[in-house]
Design a protein around this motif. Structure first.
Motif, PDB file in Angstrom:
ATOM      1  N   ARG A  28       0.867 -32.012  51.024  1.00 62.57           N
ATOM      2  CA  ARG A  28       0.663 -30.728  51.711  1.00 62.57           C
ATOM      3  C   ARG A  28      -0.302 -29.821  50.941  1.00 62.57           C
ATOM      4  NH1 ARG A  28       6.504 -30.739  52.236  1.00 62.57           N
ATOM      5  NH2 ARG A  28       6.702 -28.998  50.786  1.00 62.57           N
ATOM      6  N   CYS A  29      -0.652 -30.207  49.720  1.00 61.78           N
ATOM      7  CA  CYS A  29      -1.485 -29.334  48.883  1.00 61.78           C
ATOM      8  C   CYS A  29      -2.854 -29.096  49.515  1.00 61.78           C
ATOM      9  CB  CYS A  29      -1.663 -29.955  47.489  1.00 61.78           C
ATOM     10  SG  CYS A  29      -2.766 -28.977  46.444  1.00 61.78           S
ATOM     11  N   ILE A  30      -3.252 -27.825  49.571  1.00 62.13           N
ATOM     12  CA  ILE A  30      -4.557 -27.468  50.155  1.00 62.13           C
ATOM     13  C   ILE A  30      -5.531 -26.972  49.076  1.00 62.13           C
ATOM     14  CG2 ILE A  30      -3.681 -26.962  52.467  1.00 62.13           C
ATOM     15  CD1 ILE A  30      -3.595 -23.977  51.667  1.00 62.13           C
ATOM     16  N   LEU A  31      -5.179 -27.191  47.805  1.00 55.92           N
ATOM     17  CA  LEU A  31      -6.056 -26.829  46.682  1.00 55.92           C
ATOM     18  C   LEU A  31      -6.468 -25.360  46.721  1.00 55.92           C
ATOM     19  CD1 LEU A  31      -8.280 -30.036  46.474  1.00 55.92           C
ATOM     20  CD2 LEU A  31      -6.461 -29.349  44.914  1.00 55.92           C
ATOM     21  N   CYS A  32      -5.488 -24.509  46.983  1.00 53.52           N
ATOM     22  CA  CYS A  32      -5.799 -23.076  47.059  1.00 53.52           C
ATOM     23  C   CYS A  32      -5.876 -22.431  45.679  1.00 53.52           C
ATOM     24  CB  CYS A  32      -4.759 -22.362  47.902  1.00 53.52           C
ATOM     25  SG  CYS A  32      -3.111 -22.333  47.161  1.00 53.52           S
ATOM     26  N   ALA A  33      -5.356 -23.121  44.665  1.00 57.85           N
ATOM     27  CA  ALA A  33      -5.377 -22.643  43.267  1.00 57.85           C
ATOM     28  C   ALA A  33      -4.351 -21.551  42.971  1.00 57.85           C
ATOM     29  CB  ALA A  33      -6.776 -22.177  42.840  1.00 57.85           C
ATOM     30  N   SER A  34      -3.504 -21.233  43.925  1.00 57.98           N
ATOM     31  CA  SER A  34      -2.503 -20.174  43.683  1.00 57.98           C
ATOM     32  C   SER A  34      -1.597 -20.540  42.509  1.00 57.98           C
ATOM     33  CB  SER A  34      -1.627 -19.968  44.925  1.00 57.98           C
ATOM     34  OG  SER A  34      -2.393 -19.543  46.003  1.00 57.98           O
ATOM     35  N   CYS A  35      -1.180 -21.806  42.466  1.00 61.52           N
ATOM     36  CA  CYS A  35      -0.235 -22.236  41.425  1.00 61.52           C
ATOM     37  C   CYS A  35      -0.876 -22.139  40.040  1.00 61.52           C
ATOM     38  CB  CYS A  35       0.243 -23.660  41.705  1.00 61.52           C
ATOM     39  SG  CYS A  35      -1.087 -24.850  41.938  1.00 61.52           S
ATOM     40  N   VAL A  61       4.978 -19.575  43.976  1.00 65.39           N
ATOM     41  CA  VAL A  61       3.867 -18.986  44.746  1.00 65.39           C
ATOM     42  C   VAL A  61       3.237 -19.959  45.735  1.00 65.39           C
ATOM     43  CG1 VAL A  61       3.245 -17.329  42.946  1.00 65.39           C
ATOM     44  CG2 VAL A  61       2.084 -19.550  43.031  1.00 65.39           C
ATOM     45  N   CYS A  62       3.556 -21.245  45.644  1.00 69.91           N
ATOM     46  CA  CYS A  62       2.848 -22.219  46.495  1.00 69.91           C
ATOM     47  C   CYS A  62       3.043 -21.885  47.979  1.00 69.91           C
ATOM     48  CB  CYS A  62       3.347 -23.638  46.212  1.00 69.91           C
ATOM     49  SG  CYS A  62       2.570 -24.831  47.327  1.00 69.91           S
ATOM     50  N   PRO A  63       1.959 -21.637  48.706  1.00 74.30           N
ATOM     51  CA  PRO A  63       2.095 -21.269  50.122  1.00 74.30           C
ATOM     52  C   PRO A  63       2.544 -22.444  50.987  1.00 74.30           C
ATOM     53  CG  PRO A  63      -0.213 -21.497  49.556  1.00 74.30           C
ATOM     54  CD  PRO A  63       0.549 -21.640  48.268  1.00 74.30           C
ATOM     55  N   LYS A  64       2.496 -23.630  50.447  1.00 72.75           N
ATOM     56  CA  LYS A  64       2.941 -24.807  51.201  1.00 72.75           C
ATOM     57  C   LYS A  64       4.342 -25.250  50.770  1.00 72.75           C
ATOM     58  CE  LYS A  64      -0.401 -24.688  53.680  1.00 72.75           C
ATOM     59  NZ  LYS A  64      -0.242 -24.461  55.124  1.00 72.75           N
ATOM     60  N   GLU A  65       4.983 -24.408  49.969  1.00 75.51           N
ATOM     61  CA  GLU A  65       6.368 -24.661  49.507  1.00 75.51           C
ATOM     62  C   GLU A  65       6.535 -26.047  48.894  1.00 75.51           C
ATOM     63  OE1 GLU A  65       8.911 -23.655  52.769  1.00 75.51           O
ATOM     64  OE2 GLU A  65       8.399 -21.544  52.634  1.00 75.51           O
ATOM     65  N   ILE A  66       5.559 -26.424  48.126  1.00 72.34           N
ATOM     66  CA  ILE A  66       5.625 -27.712  47.424  1.00 72.34           C
ATOM     67  C   ILE A  66       6.427 -27.515  46.133  1.00 72.34           C
ATOM     68  CG2 ILE A  66       4.277 -29.553  46.318  1.00 72.34           C
ATOM     69  CD1 ILE A  66       1.914 -28.643  48.144  1.00 72.34           C
ATOM     70  N   PRO A  67       7.392 -28.383  45.859  1.00 72.07           N
ATOM     71  CA  PRO A  67       8.160 -28.253  44.619  1.00 72.07           C
ATOM     72  C   PRO A  67       7.347 -28.778  43.430  1.00 72.07           C
ATOM     73  CG  PRO A  67       8.946 -30.137  45.873  1.00 72.07           C
ATOM     74  CD  PRO A  67       7.850 -29.505  46.694  1.00 72.07           C
ATOM     75  N   VAL A  68       6.304 -28.029  43.092  1.00 72.68           N
ATOM     76  CA  VAL A  68       5.320 -28.494  42.104  1.00 72.68           C
ATOM     77  C   VAL A  68       5.994 -28.831  40.767  1.00 72.68           C
ATOM     78  CG1 VAL A  68       3.125 -27.978  40.982  1.00 72.68           C
ATOM     79  CG2 VAL A  68       3.648 -26.957  43.204  1.00 72.68           C
ATOM     80  N   THR A  69       6.882 -27.943  40.318  1.00 73.06           N
ATOM     81  CA  THR A  69       7.523 -28.162  39.008  1.00 73.06           C
ATOM     82  C   THR A  69       8.347 -29.444  39.010  1.00 73.06           C
ATOM     83  OG1 THR A  69       7.737 -25.753  38.998  1.00 73.06           O
ATOM     84  CG2 THR A  69       8.792 -26.936  37.202  1.00 73.06           C
ATOM     85  N   LYS A  70       9.039 -29.703  40.121  1.00 78.14           N
ATOM     86  CA  LYS A  70       9.830 -30.936  40.202  1.00 78.14           C
ATOM     87  C   LYS A  70       8.924 -32.167  40.154  1.00 78.14           C
ATOM     88  CE  LYS A  70      13.961 -29.694  42.767  1.00 78.14           C
ATOM     89  NZ  LYS A  70      14.607 -29.708  44.069  1.00 78.14           N
ATOM     90  N   CYS A  71       7.794 -32.088  40.828  1.00 82.12           N
ATOM     91  CA  CYS A  71       6.859 -33.228  40.831  1.00 82.12           C
ATOM     92  C   CYS A  71       6.354 -33.488  39.413  1.00 82.12           C
ATOM     93  CB  CYS A  71       5.693 -32.964  41.776  1.00 82.12           C
ATOM     94  SG  CYS A  71       6.194 -32.825  43.504  1.00 82.12           S
ATOM     95  N   ILE A  72       6.035 -32.408  38.690  1.00 81.61           N
ATOM     96  CA  ILE A  72       5.590 -32.589  37.298  1.00 81.61           C
ATOM     97  C   ILE A  72       6.741 -33.181  36.484  1.00 81.61           C
ATOM     98  CG2 ILE A  72       4.716 -31.411  35.227  1.00 81.61           C
ATOM     99  CD1 ILE A  72       3.451 -29.310  37.120  1.00 81.61           C
ATOM    100  N   GLY A  73       7.969 -32.767  36.796  1.00 83.52           N
ATOM    101  CA  GLY A  73       9.149 -33.335  36.125  1.00 83.52           C
ATOM    102  C   GLY A  73       9.256 -34.830  36.359  1.00 83.52           C
TER     103      GLY A  73
END
Ligand code: SF4
Ligand code: FES
Length: 236
Positions: free
Chosen positions: A145-152, A211-223
């Motif tokens: 779902r990532c749109i590379l908005c750079a918010s994160c 802050v991810c506008p696509k509600e991606i669990p970014v931290t969990k993915c890095i985990g």
């Protein structure tokens, strides 16, 4: 209703100083913040610089700080804010401001390119297509779902103190390939991520996920990358 927009301005060709400019604009509660910015530019100030394209949360080009929080201007409505119709709009933090709300995203995309954001598959392809393992697909689905908005990355406190840290967006993209069953470079990808500038730079602050506008669990993915790295070390 009348809304006040206080917008960060900067035009190094005219004035090396930064300042804020106040605009008043008529808006409906259902107007997007991007609609208001477009109206200000069309009706009051054609020199106001900001990026936007799709207006529907797809292209990722209009991330900015709205009332102190990184948001996509096209995904936020006037009525989403309880600030008496006062808005303070500023460019993304972390990156160099080029003009008004436009920042230089080259360092962001440099990190993105660094993780080799493409499938690496050396074997002869089958007759029709390389098939993904459905279970692996479920794992990587959120990252797609990532749109590379750079918010994160702009919000990440580690990216602010360590300019060499890959940052959440690049790590998320790496995650997407490490766990793709069609990719044959998981080992070398993991090797590259096994550093303090890679996955271990993440200190699980969760700001990226928040802050991810696509509600991606970014931290969990890095985990999940970190767990794969630990498993790799144990298997040695
Ligand atoms: S993970 Fe979310 S915040 Fe980060 S670049 Fe992708 S869409 Fe934007
Ligand atoms: S303008 Fe495309 S995501 Fe907002």
């Amino acid at each position: 209703m009348e809304c006040t927009f206080i917008i960060a301005r900067f035009d190094p060709d005219r004035d090396p100083r930064r300042y804020h400019q106040r605009y008043t604009v008529s808006a409906e509660p259902t107007d997007k913040i991007l609609d208001c910015l477009n109206r200000i530019r069309a009706e009051q100030d054609p020199g106001l610089a900001f990026r936007a394209s799709c207006a529907h949360g797809i292209c990722g080009s209009d991330a900015m700080v709205i009332n102190g929080r990184v948001e996509l201007a096209c995904q936020k409505l006037v009525r989403d804010f309880k600030t008496a119709n006062n808005f303070v709009i500023e460019p993304l933090p972390l990156f160099t401001v080029l003009k008004d709300l436009i920042v230089d995203l080259e360092p962001f995309f440099e990190k993105y390119r660094q993780i080799r954001p493409y499938l690496i598959a050396g074997r002869e392809p089958p007759e029709f297509e390389r098939l993904q393992d459905p279970e692996k697909q479920k794992v990587i689905d959120p990252a797609l779902r990532c749109i590379l908005c750079a918010s994160c990355t702009a919000s990440c406190p580690i990216s602010r103190v360590n300019p060499d840290y890959l940052g959440p967006a690049a790590l998320l993209r790496a995650f997407r390939y490490v766990f793709d069953s069609r990719d044959e470079a998981a080992d070398s990808r993991l090797g590259e991520l096994d550093t303090e500038d890679g996955a271990w730079g993440c200190k699980t602050m969760w700001w990226c996920s928040d802050v991810c506008p696509k509600e991606i669990p970014v931290t969990k993915c890095i985990g999940q990358i970190k767990r794969a790295l630990k498993a790799k070390r144990t298997a040695r």
